[in-house]
Design a protein around this motif. Sequence first.
Motif, mmCIF file in Angstrom:
data_model
loop_
_atom_site.group_PDB
_atom_site.id
_atom_site.type_symbol
_atom_site.label_atom_id
_atom_site.label_comp_id
_atom_site.label_asym_id
_atom_site.label_seq_id
_atom_site.Cartn_x
_atom_site.Cartn_y
_atom_site.Cartn_z
ATOM 1 N N ILE A 91 0.887 -1.238 0.011
ATOM 2 C CA ILE A 91 0.141 0.184 -0.028
ATOM 3 C C ILE A 91 0.769 1.287 0.021
ATOM 4 O O ILE A 91 0.411 2.098 -0.685
ATOM 5 C CB ILE A 91 -0.870 -0.112 1.357
ATOM 6 N N LEU A 92 1.988 1.224 0.597
ATOM 7 C CA LEU A 92 3.060 2.267 0.557
ATOM 8 C C LEU A 92 3.238 2.712 -0.540
ATOM 9 O O LEU A 92 3.560 3.871 -0.800
ATOM 10 C CB LEU A 92 4.346 1.983 1.482
ATOM 11 N N GLY A 93 3.437 1.852 -1.602
ATOM 12 C CA GLY A 93 3.686 2.131 -2.925
ATOM 13 C C GLY A 93 2.618 3.344 -3.639
ATOM 14 O O GLY A 93 3.355 4.163 -4.623
ATOM 15 N N TRP A 94 1.621 3.405 -3.384
ATOM 16 C CA TRP A 94 0.731 4.056 -3.787
ATOM 17 C C TRP A 94 -0.318 5.230 -2.906
ATOM 18 O O TRP A 94 -0.650 5.908 -3.354
ATOM 19 C CB TRP A 94 -0.443 3.280 -4.694
ATOM 20 N N ASP A 98 0.991 10.495 4.188
ATOM 21 C CA ASP A 98 0.921 11.547 5.248
ATOM 22 C C ASP A 98 -0.444 11.468 5.586
ATOM 23 O O ASP A 98 -1.047 11.861 6.829
ATOM 24 C CB ASP A 98 1.368 13.024 4.662
ATOM 25 N N TYR A 99 -1.517 11.349 4.976
ATOM 26 C CA TYR A 99 -2.892 11.122 5.146
ATOM 27 C C TYR A 99 -3.157 10.075 6.113
ATOM 28 O O TYR A 99 -3.983 10.181 7.195
ATOM 29 C CB TYR A 99 -3.881 10.838 3.938
ATOM 30 N N VAL A 100 -2.465 8.880 6.052
ATOM 31 C CA VAL A 100 -2.426 7.745 6.963
ATOM 32 C C VAL A 100 -2.159 8.232 8.434
ATOM 33 O O VAL A 100 -2.726 8.012 9.506
ATOM 34 C CB VAL A 100 -1.952 6.633 6.614
ATOM 35 N N ARG A 101 -1.058 8.759 8.353
ATOM 36 C CA ARG A 101 -0.393 9.364 9.634
ATOM 37 C C ARG A 101 -1.188 10.296 10.509
ATOM 38 O O ARG A 101 -1.484 10.066 11.680
ATOM 39 C CB ARG A 101 1.082 10.033 9.443
ATOM 40 N N VAL A 102 -1.976 11.310 9.510
ATOM 41 C CA VAL A 102 -2.745 12.259 10.253
ATOM 42 C C VAL A 102 -3.905 11.454 11.037
ATOM 43 O O VAL A 102 -4.404 11.636 11.962
ATOM 44 C CB VAL A 102 -3.083 13.343 9.252
ATOM 45 N N THR A 103 -4.657 10.563 10.133
ATOM 46 C CA THR A 103 -5.670 9.807 10.562
ATOM 47 C C THR A 103 -5.472 8.968 11.761
ATOM 48 O O THR A 103 -6.004 9.003 12.716
ATOM 49 C CB THR A 103 -6.066 8.858 9.226
ATOM 50 N N VAL A 104 -4.348 8.313 11.920
ATOM 51 C CA VAL A 104 -3.888 7.544 12.849
ATOM 52 C C VAL A 104 -3.626 8.440 14.136
ATOM 53 O O VAL A 104 -4.206 8.092 15.158
ATOM 54 C CB VAL A 104 -2.532 6.577 12.608
ATOM 55 N N GLY A 105 -3.012 9.745 13.999
ATOM 56 C CA GLY A 105 -2.709 10.666 15.076
ATOM 57 C C GLY A 105 -3.974 11.069 15.735
ATOM 58 O O GLY A 105 -4.223 11.193 16.717
ATOM 59 N N VAL A 106 -5.035 11.459 14.758
ATOM 60 C CA VAL A 106 -6.325 11.820 15.169
ATOM 61 C C VAL A 106 -6.997 10.775 16.252
ATOM 62 O O VAL A 106 -7.442 11.043 17.453
ATOM 63 C CB VAL A 106 -7.252 12.378 14.060
ATOM 64 N N ASN A 139 -2.226 -4.082 12.767
ATOM 65 C CA ASN A 139 -0.767 -3.359 13.146
ATOM 66 C C ASN A 139 0.204 -3.715 12.226
ATOM 67 O O ASN A 139 0.874 -2.873 12.111
ATOM 68 C CB ASN A 139 -0.820 -4.053 14.461
ATOM 69 N N GLY A 140 0.167 -4.929 11.524
ATOM 70 C CA GLY A 140 1.114 -5.270 10.512
ATOM 71 C C GLY A 140 0.899 -4.196 9.315
ATOM 72 O O GLY A 140 2.056 -3.817 8.959
ATOM 73 N N ILE A 141 -0.273 -4.068 8.789
ATOM 74 C CA ILE A 141 -0.416 -3.016 7.837
ATOM 75 C C ILE A 141 -0.068 -1.785 8.337
ATOM 76 O O ILE A 141 0.813 -0.934 7.403
ATOM 77 C CB ILE A 141 -2.108 -2.924 7.287
ATOM 78 N N LEU A 142 -0.280 -1.177 9.458
ATOM 79 C CA LEU A 142 -0.064 0.074 9.784
ATOM 80 C C LEU A 142 1.448 0.087 10.110
ATOM 81 O O LEU A 142 2.316 1.106 9.647
ATOM 82 C CB LEU A 142 -0.408 0.368 11.094
ATOM 83 N N GLY A 143 2.133 -0.967 10.473
ATOM 84 C CA GLY A 143 3.536 -1.140 10.759
ATOM 85 C C GLY A 143 4.466 -0.973 9.301
ATOM 86 O O GLY A 143 5.290 -0.368 9.180
ATOM 87 N N GLY A 144 3.980 -1.645 8.455
ATOM 88 C CA GLY A 144 4.649 -1.700 6.840
ATOM 89 C C GLY A 144 4.415 -0.372 6.354
ATOM 90 O O GLY A 144 5.067 0.026 5.371
ATOM 91 N N LEU A 145 3.213 0.381 6.554
ATOM 92 C CA LEU A 145 2.775 1.536 6.079
ATOM 93 C C LEU A 145 3.571 2.545 6.652
ATOM 94 O O LEU A 145 3.968 3.800 5.791
ATOM 95 C CB LEU A 145 1.435 1.556 5.818
ATOM 96 N N THR A 146 3.631 2.815 7.789
ATOM 97 C CA THR A 146 4.027 4.123 8.539
ATOM 98 C C THR A 146 5.412 3.939 9.602
ATOM 99 O O THR A 146 5.921 4.879 9.952
ATOM 100 C CB THR A 146 3.049 4.557 9.262
ATOM 101 N N LEU A 241 2.110 13.089 15.078
ATOM 102 C CA LEU A 241 1.569 12.718 13.867
ATOM 103 C C LEU A 241 0.770 13.857 13.219
ATOM 104 O O LEU A 241 0.810 14.119 12.046
ATOM 105 C CB LEU A 241 0.722 11.136 13.903
ATOM 106 N N VAL A 242 0.085 14.432 14.190
ATOM 107 C CA VAL A 242 -0.990 15.347 13.518
ATOM 108 C C VAL A 242 -0.263 16.933 13.245
ATOM 109 O O VAL A 242 -0.685 17.585 12.245
ATOM 110 C CB VAL A 242 -2.067 15.577 14.323
ATOM 111 N N ALA A 243 0.630 17.146 14.014
ATOM 112 C CA ALA A 243 1.377 18.530 14.219
ATOM 113 C C ALA A 243 1.719 18.921 12.789
ATOM 114 O O ALA A 243 1.714 20.165 12.395
ATOM 115 C CB ALA A 243 2.513 18.411 15.246
ATOM 116 N N PRO A 244 2.526 18.184 12.065
ATOM 117 C CA PRO A 244 3.074 18.417 10.531
ATOM 118 C C PRO A 244 2.005 19.048 9.761
ATOM 119 O O PRO A 244 2.235 19.761 8.789
ATOM 120 C CB PRO A 244 3.688 17.254 10.146
ATOM 121 N N ALA A 245 0.822 18.284 9.748
ATOM 122 C CA ALA A 245 -0.233 18.597 8.804
ATOM 123 C C ALA A 245 -0.863 20.016 9.111
ATOM 124 O O ALA A 245 -1.500 20.752 8.465
ATOM 125 C CB ALA A 245 -1.231 17.653 8.780
ATOM 126 N N LEU A 246 -1.004 20.194 10.599
ATOM 127 C CA LEU A 246 -1.535 21.452 11.113
ATOM 128 C C LEU A 246 -0.369 22.911 11.060
ATOM 129 O O LEU A 246 -0.934 23.907 11.117
ATOM 130 C CB LEU A 246 -1.819 21.501 12.724
#
Length: 253
Positions: A91-94, A98-106, A139-146, A241-246
């Motif tokens: 999934i990281l390939g496409w 940054d959207y994923v990180r913000v979503t997880v951060g929220v 958790n594995g998906i999130l780990g591989g992605l972020t 995780l949210v701070a860079p987007a804000l």
Amino acid sequence: MDGTIVNLAIYLTATFAAALVTGVAGFAFGLVAAAVWLHILTPMQTATLIIAFGLVVQGISVWKLRHALRWNQLWPFLLGAAFGVPLGVTILGWARSDYVRVTVGVVLVLYSAYSLARPAMRPVKAGGATADAGVGFLNGILGGLTGLAGILTTIWCGLRGWHKDEQRAIFQPIGVAIFAMSGLWLGVNGAISTDTVWFFGIGLPALLAGTWLGLKLYGHLDEASFRKLVLLLLLISGLALVAPALAPLLADR
């Protein structure tokens, strides 16, 4: 990295601090270290060192907590993670990471703030091994992605109501497994440079010292204090995780 004494001192201090936090709480090494390292190291060096040091600090902690390991509890998470990590890397390939990180951060901010503001919730008993494997997969998906190797497992172990040794005996081996998979991928793709190996060697004593002190402090935590510490670190992780987007939005005002 600029090879000055100041930058080297900053690097070693950040390594010690990240290892200390991980020794106490069992996670958050990457978030603490990256907050500083990214100012003095390249992103690839930072990612590679987080994986390498993460394997060491998590491995030491798992060995210290080996008496609490319960393979009948652990295997569903490992099985789920084994399928989740390759999917996350794909999934990281496409995907927009940054959207994923913000979503997880929220999610982390809302969950941790709510949990800190009210008493501990009634433990979740339903689902058994199937639910655990599902959490391990996500958790594995999130780990591989972020690169966040144990966030979802950490939350789930808390919801299960397991005591602090049981929790760490689950989410730390999961972190080791995900770091190992990621490290193997980096090695196969030739992403480990000579400079990175040098930084690993020079930072290892600081890492070991921080880990030792963190584990000593962990031994003095009771269940309530451990819960509050984990939730506080999850809150800080979410804000990080949210701070860079804000930041760009606040800069425009």
